[in-house]
Motif scaffolding. Structure first.
Motif, PDB file in Angstrom:
ATOM      1  N   ARG A  37       0.817  -1.219   0.000  1.00 32.09           N
ATOM      2  CA  ARG A  37       0.000   0.000   0.000  1.00 32.09           C
ATOM      3  C   ARG A  37       0.847   1.265   0.000  1.00 32.09           C
ATOM      4  O   ARG A  37       0.311   2.377  -0.012  1.00 32.09           O
ATOM      5  N   GLY A  38       2.158   1.106   0.078  1.00 31.44           N
ATOM      6  CA  GLY A  38       3.038   2.260   0.043  1.00 31.44           C
ATOM      7  C   GLY A  38       2.897   3.165   1.252  1.00 31.44           C
ATOM      8  O   GLY A  38       2.921   4.384   1.127  1.00 31.44           O
ATOM      9  N   GLU A  39       2.768   2.574   2.428  1.00 32.83           N
ATOM     10  CA  GLU A  39       2.545   3.387   3.627  1.00 32.83           C
ATOM     11  C   GLU A  39       3.839   3.785   4.339  1.00 32.83           C
ATOM     12  O   GLU A  39       3.804   4.549   5.290  1.00 32.83           O
ATOM     13  N   PHE A  40       4.970   3.257   3.893  1.00 30.63           N
ATOM     14  CA  PHE A  40       6.232   3.628   4.540  1.00 30.63           C
ATOM     15  C   PHE A  40       6.825   4.867   3.884  1.00 30.63           C
ATOM     16  O   PHE A  40       6.640   5.116   2.697  1.00 30.63           O
ATOM     17  N   GLU A  41       7.550   5.619   4.704  1.00 31.36           N
ATOM     18  CA  GLU A  41       8.229   6.809   4.190  1.00 31.36           C
ATOM     19  C   GLU A  41       9.593   6.893   4.856  1.00 31.36           C
ATOM     20  O   GLU A  41       9.755   6.497   6.010  1.00 31.36           O
ATOM     21  N   LEU A  42      10.573   7.390   4.132  1.00 34.25           N
ATOM     22  CA  LEU A  42      11.879   7.629   4.743  1.00 34.25           C
ATOM     23  C   LEU A  42      12.044   9.117   4.997  1.00 34.25           C
ATOM     24  O   LEU A  42      11.809   9.939   4.121  1.00 34.25           O
ATOM     25  N   LEU A  43      12.438   9.451   6.226  1.00 36.90           N
ATOM     26  CA  LEU A  43      12.862  10.810   6.528  1.00 36.90           C
ATOM     27  C   LEU A  43      14.390  10.792   6.546  1.00 36.90           C
ATOM     28  O   LEU A  43      15.003   9.737   6.726  1.00 36.90           O
ATOM     29  N   TYR A  44      14.993  11.941   6.361  1.00 34.77           N
ATOM     30  CA  TYR A  44      16.460  12.018   6.286  1.00 34.77           C
ATOM     31  C   TYR A  44      16.970  13.067   7.259  1.00 34.77           C
ATOM     32  O   TYR A  44      16.508  14.203   7.251  1.00 34.77           O
ATOM     33  N   GLN A  45      17.926  12.657   8.095  1.00 32.30           N
ATOM     34  CA  GLN A  45      18.517  13.596   9.045  1.00 32.30           C
ATOM     35  C   GLN A  45      19.985  13.831   8.693  1.00 32.30           C
ATOM     36  O   GLN A  45      20.752  12.867   8.547  1.00 32.30           O
ATOM     37  N   PRO A  46      20.371  15.114   8.548  1.00 29.99           N
ATOM     38  CA  PRO A  46      21.748  15.388   8.119  1.00 29.99           C
ATOM     39  C   PRO A  46      22.797  15.080   9.183  1.00 29.99           C
ATOM     40  O   PRO A  46      22.540  15.204  10.384  1.00 29.99           O
ATOM     41  N   LEU A  47      23.969  14.670   8.729  1.00 27.10           N
ATOM     42  CA  LEU A  47      25.168  14.556   9.559  1.00 27.10           C
ATOM     43  C   LEU A  47      26.106  15.652   9.088  1.00 27.10           C
ATOM     44  O   LEU A  47      26.290  15.843   7.879  1.00 27.10           O
ATOM     45  N   PHE A  48      26.687  16.336  10.046  1.00 23.88           N
ATOM     46  CA  PHE A  48      27.486  17.509   9.751  1.00 23.88           C
ATOM     47  C   PHE A  48      28.952  17.234  10.028  1.00 23.88           C
ATOM     48  O   PHE A  48      29.313  16.882  11.152  1.00 23.88           O
ATOM     49  N   ASP A  49      29.774  17.373   9.018  1.00 20.05           N
ATOM     50  CA  ASP A  49      31.209  17.114   9.174  1.00 20.05           C
ATOM     51  C   ASP A  49      31.877  18.311   9.862  1.00 20.05           C
ATOM     52  O   ASP A  49      31.773  19.440   9.397  1.00 20.05           O
ATOM     53  N   LEU A  50      32.565  18.068  10.966  1.00 19.85           N
ATOM     54  CA  LEU A  50      33.118  19.166  11.763  1.00 19.85           C
ATOM     55  C   LEU A  50      34.435  19.701  11.212  1.00 19.85           C
ATOM     56  O   LEU A  50      34.857  20.788  11.576  1.00 19.85           O
ATOM     57  N   GLU A  51      35.083  18.937  10.344  1.00 25.50           N
ATOM     58  CA  GLU A  51      36.324  19.427   9.778  1.00 25.50           C
ATOM     59  C   GLU A  51      36.035  20.290   8.551  1.00 25.50           C
ATOM     60  O   GLU A  51      36.616  21.356   8.382  1.00 25.50           O
ATOM     61  N   GLN A  52      35.118  19.816   7.730  1.00 28.77           N
ATOM     62  CA  GLN A  52      34.804  20.530   6.495  1.00 28.77           C
ATOM     63  C   GLN A  52      33.668  21.523   6.670  1.00 28.77           C
ATOM     64  O   GLN A  52      33.366  22.289   5.751  1.00 28.77           O
ATOM     65  N   ASN A  53      33.015  21.507   7.842  1.00 26.05           N
ATOM     66  CA  ASN A  53      31.897  22.400   8.092  1.00 26.05           C
ATOM     67  C   ASN A  53      30.812  22.342   7.031  1.00 26.05           C
ATOM     68  O   ASN A  53      30.362  23.360   6.519  1.00 26.05           O
ATOM     69  N   ARG A  54      30.414  21.124   6.709  1.00 25.53           N
ATOM     70  CA  ARG A  54      29.302  20.981   5.776  1.00 25.53           C
ATOM     71  C   ARG A  54      28.631  19.632   5.973  1.00 25.53           C
ATOM     72  O   ARG A  54      29.179  18.745   6.648  1.00 25.53           O
ATOM     73  N   ILE A  55      27.453  19.497   5.389  1.00 31.17           N
ATOM     74  CA  ILE A  55      26.730  18.232   5.477  1.00 31.17           C
ATOM     75  C   ILE A  55      27.505  17.171   4.697  1.00 31.17           C
ATOM     76  O   ILE A  55      27.898  17.389   3.551  1.00 31.17           O
ATOM     77  N   CYS A  56      27.760  16.030   5.343  1.00 32.88           N
ATOM     78  CA  CYS A  56      28.497  14.980   4.654  1.00 32.88           C
ATOM     79  C   CYS A  56      27.612  13.769   4.369  1.00 32.88           C
ATOM     80  O   CYS A  56      27.961  12.906   3.557  1.00 32.88           O
ATOM     81  N   SER A  57      26.451  13.714   5.022  1.00 37.00           N
ATOM     82  CA  SER A  57      25.635  12.506   4.922  1.00 37.00           C
ATOM     83  C   SER A  57      24.229  12.769   5.455  1.00 37.00           C
ATOM     84  O   SER A  57      24.003  13.751   6.162  1.00 37.00           O
ATOM     85  N   PHE A  58      23.290  11.888   5.083  1.00 32.31           N
ATOM     86  CA  PHE A  58      21.963  11.883   5.701  1.00 32.31           C
ATOM     87  C   PHE A  58      21.657  10.465   6.162  1.00 32.31           C
ATOM     88  O   PHE A  58      21.902   9.511   5.413  1.00 32.31           O
ATOM     89  N   GLU A  59      21.116  10.338   7.371  1.00 27.69           N
ATOM     90  CA  GLU A  59      20.653   9.025   7.815  1.00 27.69           C
ATOM     91  C   GLU A  59      19.182   8.863   7.451  1.00 27.69           C
ATOM     92  O   GLU A  59      18.358   9.721   7.762  1.00 27.69           O
ATOM     93  N   ALA A  60      18.863   7.762   6.772  1.00 24.29           N
ATOM     94  CA  ALA A  60      17.471   7.458   6.422  1.00 24.29           C
ATOM     95  C   ALA A  60      16.774   6.833   7.623  1.00 24.29           C
ATOM     96  O   ALA A  60      17.276   5.883   8.225  1.00 24.29           O
ATOM     97  N   LEU A  61      15.627   7.389   8.003  1.00 24.51           N
ATOM     98  CA  LEU A  61      14.873   6.901   9.175  1.00 24.51           C
ATOM     99  C   LEU A  61      13.433   6.618   8.760  1.00 24.51           C
ATOM    100  O   LEU A  61      12.734   7.500   8.252  1.00 24.51           O
ATOM    101  N   ILE A  62      13.015   5.388   8.970  1.00 23.90           N
ATOM    102  CA  ILE A  62      11.708   4.969   8.451  1.00 23.90           C
ATOM    103  C   ILE A  62      10.548   5.465   9.325  1.00 23.90           C
ATOM    104  O   ILE A  62      10.682   5.569  10.543  1.00 23.90           O
ATOM    105  N   ARG A  63       9.435   5.788   8.658  1.00 28.37           N
ATOM    106  CA  ARG A  63       8.180   6.124   9.323  1.00 28.37           C
ATOM    107  C   ARG A  63       7.071   5.335   8.646  1.00 28.37           C
ATOM    108  O   ARG A  63       7.145   5.040   7.467  1.00 28.37           O
TER     109      ARG A  63
END
Ligand code: C2E
Ligand code: MG
Ligand code: MG
Ligand code: MG
Length: 286
Positions: A37-63
């Protein structure tokens, strides 16, 4: 008489157990239908690299957007999905979906996917990941698998074999919730993990418990010596961030920067030059 005596205690307890079992059966039934039924969704939370001062990744979290119960968090349905084995097809969907999304992101940005121990041991993980990478065109090095130490409870040899076969695909492997549960340093000796995610409980106590700070320092120093990256989970305060910087933590993740967001919001983030970039807080204390 006995019936009556038990009324207030035993029978009541039994009833609530019954209700719970019923709710659980209902969730099981609904879970089976949720994929089609397509009821799942992924949300994405950023990971921030402290050396480069920018987003390096997103963690996918299911809902789970349940038709009548509303939004259900993974804590409430992943355990049921594990018990029933449904975590295998659900987890495969997560990997496919996350790879599809990440393929549109800037090349330096990775996606991290949680893989449960049941999925690790019972799913055909190698094939699933290979197929998802091929279908999406995502470079393997941009996919990070997050596993917990619980995968080692089930036969060390096969576990290591599978870890090495995944590594052979070129994907990265992170140890999630590090420092809790079955923590043993021998895992670090037996497999070269790419990253340790320091559990939120240590970050929570970072400023209030002397022990927590010492533990986080020890983990980051150990990781550094082993050439493993570290991510601090659940960073909520600027003071925590500053402490983590001083410990040499590689990256941070938490509500201080951004809550998990919809895929469309991630796309918008990359497509606008607007300054509403999560992580502005990290830059301001750089
Ligand atoms: P996790 O992998 O350790 O994910 C981090 C959790 O911490 C997420 O909860 C995230 O929303 C939450 N979080 C992030 N920053 C903060 C913060 O600053 N403060 C607080 N209090 N919490 C923060 P979420 O999304 O509810 O997921 C809970 C757990 O469910 C995950 O823990 C993971 O073990 C599991 N999970 C989530 N998605 C999946 C999935 O696709 N597959 C599997 N197998 N498990 C999943
Ligand atoms: Mg995780
Ligand atoms: Mg975690
Ligand atoms: Mg955690």
């Amino acid at each position: 008489r006995a019936k009556e005596a038990g009324r207030g205690t035993y029978a009541f307890f039994e009833e609530s157990l019954n209700e719970r079992a019923q709710l659980r059966r209902q969730i099981e039934t609904d879970l089976r239908l949720a994929i089609e039924r397509g009821e799942f969704e992924l949300l994405y939370q950023p990971l921030f690299d402290l050396e480069q001062n920018r987003i390096c990744s997103f963690e996918a979290l299911i809902r789970w957007n349940h038709p009548t119960r509303g939004l259900i968090s993974p804590a409430d349905f992943v355990p049921v999905a594990e018990d029933t084995g449904l975590i295998v097809p659900i987890g495969a969907w997560v990997i496919r979906e996350a790879c599809q999304q990440a393929a549109h992101w800037p090349e330096h940005v990775r996606v991290a996917v949680n893989v449960s121990a049941v999925q690790f041991h019972r799913g055909s993980l190698h094939e699933t990941i290979l197929a998802a990478l091929a279908a999406s065109g995502l470079a393997p090095a941009r996919l990070e698998i997050e596993i917990t130490e619980s995968i080692f409870l089930d036969g060390g040899e096969t576990t290591l074999k599978l870890l090495h076969s995944l590594r052979g695909l070129g994907v990265r492997i992170a140890l999630d919730d590090f420092g809790t549960g079955y923590s043993s340093l021998s895992y670090l000796q037996s497999f070269p993990f790419d990253k340790l995610k320091i559990d939120r409980s240590f970050i929570q106590n970072l400023l209030t418990r002397e022990g927590a700070s010492a533990i986080v320092r020890a983990i980051t120093e150990l990781a550094h010596a082993l050439n493993i990256e570290t991510t601090a989970e659940g960073v909520e305060e600027t003071a925590q961030l500053m402490e983590l910087r001083s410990h040499g933590c590689s990256s941070v993740q938490g509500y201080l920067f951004a809550e998990p967001m919809a895929a469309a919001d991630v796309d918008q983030l990359f497509n606008s030059d607007k300054v509403a970039v999560p992580g502005a807080e990290a830059q301001s204390v750089a």
